[in-house]
Design an enzyme around this catalytic site. Sequence first.
Site, PDB file in Angstrom:
ATOM      1  N   GLY A 197       9.897   4.426  -1.491  1.00 19.33           N
ATOM      2  CA  GLY A 197       9.876   3.023  -1.888  1.00 19.33           C
ATOM      3  C   GLY A 197       8.920   2.765  -3.048  1.00 19.33           C
ATOM      4  CG  ASP A 198       4.990   3.740  -2.454  1.00 17.47           C
ATOM      5  OD1 ASP A 198       5.076   2.567  -2.046  1.00 17.47           O
ATOM      6  OD2 ASP A 198       4.486   4.656  -1.785  1.00 17.47           O
TER       7      ASP A 198
END
Length: 301
Positions: free
Chosen positions: A250-251
């Site tokens: 997600g980052d």
Amino acid sequence: MIYTVTFNPALDYVVRLPALELGLVNRTESEEVQLGGKGVNVSCVLRQLGQESVALGFVAGFTGKAIEDGLAQRGVRTEFIRLPGGLSRINVKIKAAAETEINGLGPAMDGAALEALCKKLDGLRQGDVLVLAGSIPRSLPGDTYEKILARLEKKQVLCVVDATRELLVNVLKYRPFLIKPNDHELGEIFGRTLSGDGEVRQCAEELQRRGARNVLVSMAGRGALLLDELGGVHRVDAHRGSVKNSVGAGDSMVAGFLAGYLTTRDYAYALRLGSACGSATAFSDGLATRAEIEALMGEDV
């Protein structure tokens, strides 16, 4: 300039073994030390994409020094605030039949430390980007993200918030440039389980109405959905590949989206690049490299 904030960066001790047997001696097949923390991950992937950033947050002890040195080796500039006591945390990531994580507590941060960080953020100017990612340590007030966004409200900084539940909902009044919940986190905000794009879009639209300018929803194997501030709705399917790693995907998507948007101002391209970055990390043992991202994009980035 892009600034990422990781309140509690870490060293991730990653071990791989065939199976984890509780109560017995387990011997690893391999182990490695990676840099951990959501903002740190964003900075590392941005560097792979040729985007400069400054990693902010707090470090302490010999582990804090190792985090700073590791980021320097990756070409990431840091301006961490060094705390007088404690140790930056070590997280243990066990990869066996299932993934198990043991996350450390990290050093205590007080009001003086938080004010020192805020004074650094006071130097941000119009057009700078600030990424606030992850949870807030228990030693800091629960409204820390709100206070930071309120302090920057008149500076026209592009604020990105990747957090869950109240942490995310409570900053919407400050009109963050981007929020990135996944579909499960989005459902938690509204107390329901979301099934299908229609329900995901409905909830994302509600967060836009509450103040978010752009809402990017990652949906794991179902791809991602973006509602942009111009009224556009963009959808990408998931890339095909073998998932090895769920940490940092997600980052990586946030980093790719930012790099894509800042270089082209094209939301559709930003979503494609974000999706490629997230998948490239998921298909790797660590964070995505530029070569892995370009392979999924089918083009140079």
